[in-house]
Write a protein that holds these residues in place. Structure first.
Motif, PDB file in Angstrom:
ATOM      1  N   MET A   1     -33.838 -56.806   5.222  1.00  0.00           N
ATOM      2  CA  MET A   1     -34.505 -56.531   6.724  1.00  0.00           C
ATOM      3  C   MET A   1     -33.435 -55.803   7.541  1.00  0.00           C
ATOM      4  N   PHE A   2     -31.907 -55.138   7.353  1.00  0.00           N
ATOM      5  CA  PHE A   2     -30.939 -54.592   7.792  1.00  0.00           C
ATOM      6  C   PHE A   2     -31.774 -52.730   7.268  1.00  0.00           C
ATOM      7  N   TYR A   3     -31.954 -52.776   5.899  1.00  0.00           N
ATOM      8  CA  TYR A   3     -32.483 -51.610   5.851  1.00  0.00           C
ATOM      9  C   TYR A   3     -34.385 -51.174   6.405  1.00  0.00           C
ATOM     10  N   MET A   4     -34.894 -51.981   7.216  1.00  0.00           N
ATOM     11  CA  MET A   4     -36.522 -52.114   7.566  1.00  0.00           C
ATOM     12  C   MET A   4     -35.782 -51.880   9.272  1.00  0.00           C
ATOM     13  N   ARG A   5     -34.689 -52.667   9.133  1.00  0.00           N
ATOM     14  CA  ARG A   5     -34.790 -52.441  10.993  1.00  0.00           C
ATOM     15  C   ARG A   5     -33.494 -50.840  11.623  1.00  0.00           C
ATOM     16  N   SER A   6     -33.340 -50.722  10.331  1.00  0.00           N
ATOM     17  CA  SER A   6     -32.677 -49.714  10.602  1.00  0.00           C
ATOM     18  C   SER A   6     -33.961 -47.795  10.605  1.00  0.00           C
ATOM     19  N   ARG A   7     -35.202 -48.535  10.124  1.00  0.00           N
ATOM     20  CA  ARG A   7     -35.723 -47.327   9.912  1.00  0.00           C
ATOM     21  C   ARG A   7     -36.605 -47.672  11.031  1.00  0.00           C
ATOM     22  N   GLY A   8     -36.168 -48.296  12.344  1.00  0.00           N
ATOM     23  CA  GLY A   8     -37.198 -48.725  13.565  1.00  0.00           C
ATOM     24  C   GLY A   8     -37.849 -49.680  13.595  1.00  0.00           C
ATOM     25  N   ILE A   9     -38.060 -50.590  12.978  1.00  0.00           N
ATOM     26  CA  ILE A   9     -38.762 -52.171  12.703  1.00  0.00           C
ATOM     27  C   ILE A   9     -38.158 -53.107  12.957  1.00  0.00           C
ATOM     28  N   ASP A  10     -39.042 -53.125  14.502  1.00  0.00           N
ATOM     29  CA  ASP A  10     -37.877 -55.042  15.185  1.00  0.00           C
ATOM     30  C   ASP A  10     -38.263 -55.850  14.020  1.00  0.00           C
ATOM     31  N   GLU A  11     -37.508 -56.988  14.524  1.00  0.00           N
ATOM     32  CA  GLU A  11     -36.906 -58.319  13.426  1.00  0.00           C
ATOM     33  C   GLU A  11     -38.279 -59.118  13.047  1.00  0.00           C
ATOM     34  N   LYS A  12     -39.231 -58.843  14.241  1.00  0.00           N
ATOM     35  CA  LYS A  12     -40.434 -59.912  14.098  1.00  0.00           C
ATOM     36  C   LYS A  12     -41.506 -59.007  12.996  1.00  0.00           C
ATOM     37  N   MET A  13     -41.258 -57.400  13.106  1.00  0.00           N
ATOM     38  CA  MET A  13     -42.557 -57.433  12.222  1.00  0.00           C
ATOM     39  C   MET A  13     -41.872 -56.995  11.017  1.00  0.00           C
ATOM     40  N   ALA A  14     -40.614 -57.010  10.785  1.00  0.00           N
ATOM     41  CA  ALA A  14     -40.222 -56.794   9.312  1.00  0.00           C
ATOM     42  C   ALA A  14     -40.412 -58.229   8.852  1.00  0.00           C
ATOM     43  N   LYS A  15     -39.703 -59.367   9.478  1.00  0.00           N
ATOM     44  CA  LYS A  15     -40.242 -60.620   9.126  1.00  0.00           C
ATOM     45  C   LYS A  15     -41.529 -61.156   8.710  1.00  0.00           C
ATOM     46  N   LYS A  16     -42.232 -60.550   9.096  1.00  0.00           N
ATOM     47  CA  LYS A  16     -43.656 -60.530   8.738  1.00  0.00           C
ATOM     48  C   LYS A  16     -43.973 -60.073   7.332  1.00  0.00           C
ATOM     49  N   LEU A  17     -43.351 -58.378   7.447  1.00  0.00           N
ATOM     50  CA  LEU A  17     -43.683 -57.565   6.372  1.00  0.00           C
ATOM     51  C   LEU A  17     -43.069 -58.153   5.478  1.00  0.00           C
ATOM     52  N   LEU A  18     -41.950 -58.735   5.000  1.00  0.00           N
ATOM     53  CA  LEU A  18     -41.374 -59.349   3.699  1.00  0.00           C
ATOM     54  C   LEU A  18     -42.380 -60.505   4.075  1.00  0.00           C
ATOM     55  N   VAL A  19     -42.688 -61.656   4.546  1.00  0.00           N
ATOM     56  CA  VAL A  19     -43.298 -62.778   3.988  1.00  0.00           C
ATOM     57  C   VAL A  19     -44.630 -62.734   3.198  1.00  0.00           C
ATOM     58  N   ASN A  20     -45.093 -61.037   4.142  1.00  0.00           N
ATOM     59  CA  ASN A  20     -46.588 -60.907   3.766  1.00  0.00           C
ATOM     60  C   ASN A  20     -46.510 -59.856   2.380  1.00  0.00           C
ATOM     61  N   GLY A  21     -45.171 -59.780   1.416  1.00  0.00           N
ATOM     62  CA  GLY A  21     -45.377 -59.009   0.204  1.00  0.00           C
ATOM     63  C   GLY A  21     -44.515 -60.229  -0.879  1.00  0.00           C
ATOM     64  N   PHE A  22     -43.686 -60.864  -0.365  1.00  0.00           N
ATOM     65  CA  PHE A  22     -43.836 -61.910  -0.574  1.00  0.00           C
ATOM     66  C   PHE A  22     -44.370 -62.372  -1.455  1.00  0.00           C
ATOM     67  N   LEU A  23     -45.921 -63.003  -0.761  1.00  0.00           N
ATOM     68  CA  LEU A  23     -46.699 -63.515  -0.885  1.00  0.00           C
ATOM     69  C   LEU A  23     -47.724 -63.191  -2.066  1.00  0.00           C
ATOM     70  N   ILE A  24     -48.521 -61.998  -1.284  1.00  0.00           N
ATOM     71  CA  ILE A  24     -49.222 -61.220  -1.366  1.00  0.00           C
ATOM     72  C   ILE A  24     -48.838 -60.896  -2.817  1.00  0.00           C
ATOM     73  N   GLY A  25     -47.940 -60.475  -2.767  1.00  0.00           N
ATOM     74  CA  GLY A  25     -47.498 -59.533  -4.041  1.00  0.00           C
ATOM     75  C   GLY A  25     -47.366 -60.428  -5.722  1.00  0.00           C
ATOM     76  N   ASN A  26     -47.359 -61.834  -5.233  1.00  0.00           N
ATOM     77  CA  ASN A  26     -47.706 -62.279  -6.192  1.00  0.00           C
ATOM     78  C   ASN A  26     -48.832 -62.985  -7.243  1.00  0.00           C
ATOM     79  N   LEU A  27     -49.646 -62.451  -6.308  1.00  0.00           N
ATOM     80  CA  LEU A  27     -51.114 -62.306  -5.858  1.00  0.00           C
ATOM     81  C   LEU A  27     -52.134 -61.438  -7.187  1.00  0.00           C
ATOM     82  N   ASP A  28     -53.184 -61.583  -7.388  1.00  0.00           N
ATOM     83  CA  ASP A  28     -53.445 -60.495  -7.732  1.00  0.00           C
ATOM     84  C   ASP A  28     -55.183 -60.785  -7.435  1.00  0.00           C
ATOM     85  N   VAL A  29     -55.348 -60.659  -6.196  1.00  0.00           N
ATOM     86  CA  VAL A  29     -56.666 -60.295  -5.655  1.00  0.00           C
ATOM     87  C   VAL A  29     -57.494 -58.912  -4.988  1.00  0.00           C
ATOM     88  N   ASP A  30     -58.187 -59.139  -4.587  1.00  0.00           N
ATOM     89  CA  ASP A  30     -59.166 -58.473  -4.514  1.00  0.00           C
ATOM     90  C   ASP A  30     -58.907 -58.252  -2.924  1.00  0.00           C
TER      91      ASP A  30
END
Length: 234
Positions: free
Chosen positions: A192-221
């Motif tokens: 979270m700190f890394y993304m905030r330091s790159r100018g990403i707000d907290e809401k978007m940072a959390k969204k990116l982390l959640v999406n990556g955590f869930l989608i990254g576990n799946l092998d879909v088209d």
């Protein structure tokens, strides 16, 4: 590859898969029993997107058959039973789940023949003050020599809810490779700190982390990836 679609409107309880098939499942607000028999030397690719279900899936695999099962769910209380009944059969099961209230997903993978393999990966987001549980049982019978069973489960808490992972390995012989891991935590604050330091707000940072955590576990088209992303609301 043959393609099948299964949704709430289908009055089907048993499927016999006799050729290589992609099965796409879309269930919402329903409770069903689904029995799937995979014949010898057949590949079955399952992509499931479900919401608010209480389904029971029973999969039986024949000799040298293979199942790749990518499951995404929101607020589901499902039970998945896999019987590796044929020699050299194997399953790779990737499950990503979101909990907004209370949910419990149970897995039982049973090895019943030689050289069978199972690989199970669970990623969960608990977005509630309620309970989220994964109950994961891998059972290797005496008839399943030289088999492999591996399970890995992670739950990330976004709020003050309670999360549980109950991994169990039930092994009835020595000539087996078996492992499990379970991890429950919040998101790594360094991410979270890394993304905030790159100018990403907290809401978007959390969204990116959640999406990556869930989608990254799946092998879909790409098409199913977009469907899943549209269901992730945290």
């Amino acid at each position: 590859m043959n393609k099948l679609l299964l949704n709430n409107e289908d009055d089907i309880n048993t499927l016999v898969i006799e050729e290589d098939t992609q099965l796409e499942i879309d269930f919402k607000n329903i409770e069903k029993d689904i029995h799937i028999l995979v014949e010898n030397s057949v590949l079955l690719n399952i992509i499931e997107i479900s919401k608010n279900t209480k389904n029971r899936f029973f999969l039986e695999l024949g000799n040298e058959s293979r199942v790749i099962y990518n499951k995404f769910s929101v607020d589901c209380n499902d039970y998945i039973y896999v019987l590796l009944d044929g020699k050299y059969s194997n399953i790779k099961l990737n499950n990503s789940a979101v909990n907004n209230s209370d949910s419990c997903i149970k897995f039982l993978i049973e090895h019943n023949n030689i050289n069978t393999e199972s690989y199970l990966s669970n990623h969960g987001i608990n977005n509630s003050t309620g309970n989220m549980s994964f109950i994961v049982d891998s059972k290797v019978n005496p008839s399943a020599m030289k088999s492999i069973t591996k399970q890995e489960s992670k739950i990330t808490n976004l709020k003050s809810g309670k999360s549980d992972i109950l991994p169990n390995l039930i092994i009835d012989l020595d000539d087996v490779e078996a492992s499990h891991s379970a991890y429950i935590s919040d998101f790594n604050k360094d991410y979270m700190f890394y993304m905030r330091s790159r100018g990403i707000d907290e809401k978007m940072a959390k969204k990116l982390l959640v999406n990556g955590f869930l989608i990254g576990n799946l092998d879909v088209d790409c098409i199913n990836r977009e469907k899943i992303l549209n269901e992730i609301k945290v």
